[in-house]
Motif scaffolding. Structure first.
Motif, short mmCIF file in Angstrom:
data_model
loop_
_atom_site.label_atom_id
_atom_site.label_comp_id
_atom_site.label_asym_id
_atom_site.label_seq_id
_atom_site.Cartn_x
_atom_site.Cartn_y
_atom_site.Cartn_z
N ILE A 110 -6.20 14.00 8.03
CA ILE A 110 -5.67 13.52 6.73
C ILE A 110 -6.82 13.13 5.79
O ILE A 110 -6.85 13.53 4.63
CB ILE A 110 -4.75 12.29 6.95
CG1 ILE A 110 -3.51 12.69 7.76
CG2 ILE A 110 -4.35 11.66 5.62
CD1 ILE A 110 -2.62 11.52 8.17
N LEU A 160 -7.61 -8.39 3.87
CA LEU A 160 -6.51 -9.08 4.53
C LEU A 160 -7.06 -10.01 5.61
O LEU A 160 -6.62 -11.15 5.77
CB LEU A 160 -5.50 -8.08 5.11
CG LEU A 160 -4.30 -8.66 5.84
CD1 LEU A 160 -3.53 -9.65 4.97
CD2 LEU A 160 -3.36 -7.55 6.31
N HIS A 189 -12.14 -3.37 10.60
CA HIS A 189 -10.79 -3.93 10.50
C HIS A 189 -10.07 -3.63 11.80
O HIS A 189 -9.37 -2.62 11.95
CB HIS A 189 -10.02 -3.34 9.32
CG HIS A 189 -8.55 -3.69 9.39
ND1 HIS A 189 -8.09 -4.99 9.25
CD2 HIS A 189 -7.45 -2.95 9.64
CE1 HIS A 189 -6.79 -5.00 9.40
NE2 HIS A 189 -6.38 -3.78 9.65
P1 NAX Z 1 4.51 3.00 6.70
O1 NAX Z 1 4.68 3.84 7.91
O2 NAX Z 1 5.62 2.11 6.25
O3 NAX Z 1 4.13 3.92 5.46
C1 NAX Z 1 3.17 4.89 5.52
C2 NAX Z 1 3.58 5.99 4.56
O4 NAX Z 1 2.54 6.93 4.49
C3 NAX Z 1 4.84 6.72 5.01
O5 NAX Z 1 5.79 6.74 3.97
C4 NAX Z 1 4.31 8.14 5.33
O6 NAX Z 1 5.27 9.14 5.01
C5 NAX Z 1 3.09 8.22 4.44
N1 NAX Z 1 2.07 9.16 4.88
C6 NAX Z 1 1.66 9.44 6.14
N2 NAX Z 1 0.71 10.39 6.12
C7 NAX Z 1 0.51 10.70 4.83
C8 NAX Z 1 -0.33 11.62 4.17
N3 NAX Z 1 -1.15 12.42 4.86
N4 NAX Z 1 -0.30 11.67 2.82
C9 NAX Z 1 0.54 10.89 2.11
N5 NAX Z 1 1.38 10.02 2.68
C10 NAX Z 1 1.36 9.92 4.02
O7 NAX Z 1 3.17 2.17 6.95
P2 NAX Z 1 2.63 0.90 6.17
O8 NAX Z 1 3.14 -0.32 6.80
O9 NAX Z 1 2.84 1.10 4.72
O10 NAX Z 1 1.07 0.96 6.55
C11 NAX Z 1 0.23 1.97 6.06
C12 NAX Z 1 -1.12 1.94 6.75
O11 NAX Z 1 -1.78 0.70 6.50
C13 NAX Z 1 -1.04 2.06 8.27
O12 NAX Z 1 -2.05 2.94 8.70
C14 NAX Z 1 -1.35 0.65 8.73
O13 NAX Z 1 -1.89 0.64 10.04
C15 NAX Z 1 -2.36 0.23 7.69
N6 NAX Z 1 -2.64 -1.20 7.56
C16 NAX Z 1 -3.91 -1.57 7.25
C17 NAX Z 1 -4.27 -2.87 7.02
C18 NAX Z 1 -5.67 -3.25 6.66
O14 NAX Z 1 -5.93 -4.45 6.57
N7 NAX Z 1 -6.62 -2.34 6.45
C19 NAX Z 1 -3.27 -3.96 7.19
C20 NAX Z 1 -1.88 -3.50 7.09
C21 NAX Z 1 -1.58 -2.17 7.73
O15 NAX Z 1 -1.37 -2.37 9.10
#
Ligand code: NAX
Length: 327
Positions: A110, A160, A189
């Motif tokens: 990705i 965060l 992280h």
């Molecule tokens: P969700 O699963 O609710 O949402 C992710 C969205 O991304 C989904 O709608 C999916 O369809 C979309 N997606 C997946 N691959 C994609 C791509 N190649 N192009 C475009 N869209 C794509 O996850 P969410 O809770 O929103 O978390 C998103 C990411 O943030 C996860 O990887 C999570 O682990 C990460 N986080 C990072 C944090 C940090 O401090 N750096 C903290 C919070 C979170 O855990």
């Protein structure tokens, strides 16, 4: 009226996206006088695209005066066209039984594709924030895939962790959270990160002296901050979303508008300081002004800190080695 700023958000229909987009459109990230155009990317699957349409309908229904336009797409070349800020939130989540190594490789695909797309079509000084996990290594992959863009503009979200650490410290010391300065979160992280309050002050006084209790640092504070994400999942049934979106807004707002002299933590490509090999995306203390960040230099690293910093570095080096063949 100022010219609109183009902001790309990937994973726009996910839970962080839902907590993020409305705040950007209302001016909380770039200022109440700054129009924005939101360019939102989601996966090319019907369910994700339908959900994205729903989010866009709700954005429309807010009638935000600062929202100067919207694009919803499944094509990174469309989402990143001319963007000034790219918030890469979407990532592949860890499925049942999935090894960390597999997760890394799935996400590498990705972030290689998205880095290449940014390289092709984004503004030449685009500021990139990677939120999707493993955030530091994903940012590294995107940076390596975008050789024509400034490497220093690829950053990972440690904010965060920084905010979580601030709140734990405020409650332990019985002081207002907004009065704590000079906190650092070093490294990745991940639970290996090292929140370090040796330099922190409150009202000009040493926070370490105020807290006193060194055992609390090692036995309660560091593990609590490191495992906070898991604690939230346990309590809420899903991972941090509003606090993650809030941290993403803090990160970009400070980067663009300045931190006013305050130290903040950003995951940035190392310049070799503090014994971190060049290029590794590692959480360090910075101040920001005029759209640029500057590292806090020459902090003393004691033996305990060196050990913690090396441990989180070892994890990052292992992640980098795991994707080296793709870059
Ligand atoms: P969700 O699963 O609710 O949402 C992710 C969205 O991304 C989904 O709608 C999916 O369809 C979309 N997606 C997946 N691959 C994609 C791509 N190649 N192009 C475009 N869209 C794509 O996850 P969410 O809770 O929103 O978390 C998103 C990411 O943030 C996860 O990887 C999570 O682990 C990460 N986080 C990072 C944090 C940090 O401090 N750096 C903290 C919070 C979170 O855990």
């Amino acid at each position: 009226m100022k010219q609109p700023v183009r902001v790309a958000v990937t994973g726009a229909a996910g839970q962080i996206g839902y907590a993020l987009l409305f705040r950007i459109a209302s001016g909380e990230m770039l200022g109440k006088d700054q129009p924005v155009i939101l360019q939102m990317l989601e996966l090319p699957i019907d369910k994700a695209q339908a959900a994205l349409q729903g989010v866009m309908m709700e954005l429309e229904d807010c009638a935000f005066p600062l929202l100067a336009g919207m694009v919803g797409t499944d094509d990174p070349l469309v989402a990143f066209k001319d963007v000034d800020i790219a918030m890469l939130v979407g990532a592949k989540p860890r499925g049942p039984g999935m090894e960390r190594k597999d997760l890394l490789l799935e996400n590498a695909k990705i972030f290689t594709e998205q880095g290449k797309a940014l390289n092709k079509v984004a503004s030449r000084d685009v500021k990139v924030l990677v939120v999707g996990n493993p955030a530091n290594t994903n940012a590294y992959i995107a940076m390596k895939s975008a050789p024509d863009l400034p490497a220093g503009n690829f950053t990972a979200m440690l904010r965060l962790d920084h905010n979580r650490a601030l709140s734990q410290l405020a409650s332990k010391a019985g002081v207002p959270v907004g009065e704590i300065e000079k906190l650092v979160v070093w490294g990745n992280h991940s639970p290996t990160m090292y929140p370090d309050y040796r330099f922190a002050t409150v009202g000009g006084e040493s926070l370490r002296h105020k807290i006193g209790d060194e055992d609390w640092n090692r036995d309660a504070f560091i593990p609590r901050v490191g495992k906070r994400g898991a604690e939230i999942i346990e309590a809420r049934g899903s991972s941090s979303a509003a606090s993650a979106a809030n941290a993403a807004i803090d990160h970009v707002r400070d980067w663009v508008l300045g931190s006013g002299g305050k130290w903040v933590t950003m995951g940035v490509p190392s310049d070799g300081s503090y014994g971190i090999p060049e290029g590794i995306i590692y959480g360090v203390p910075v101040t920001t002004s005029d759209g640029a960040y500057e590292r806090i230099r020459d902090l003393e690293i004691d033996a305990f800190s060196r050990e913690r910093m090396d441990k989180t570095l070892a994890e990052l080096e292992e992640e980098r080695a795991g994707v080296a063949h793709l870059l």
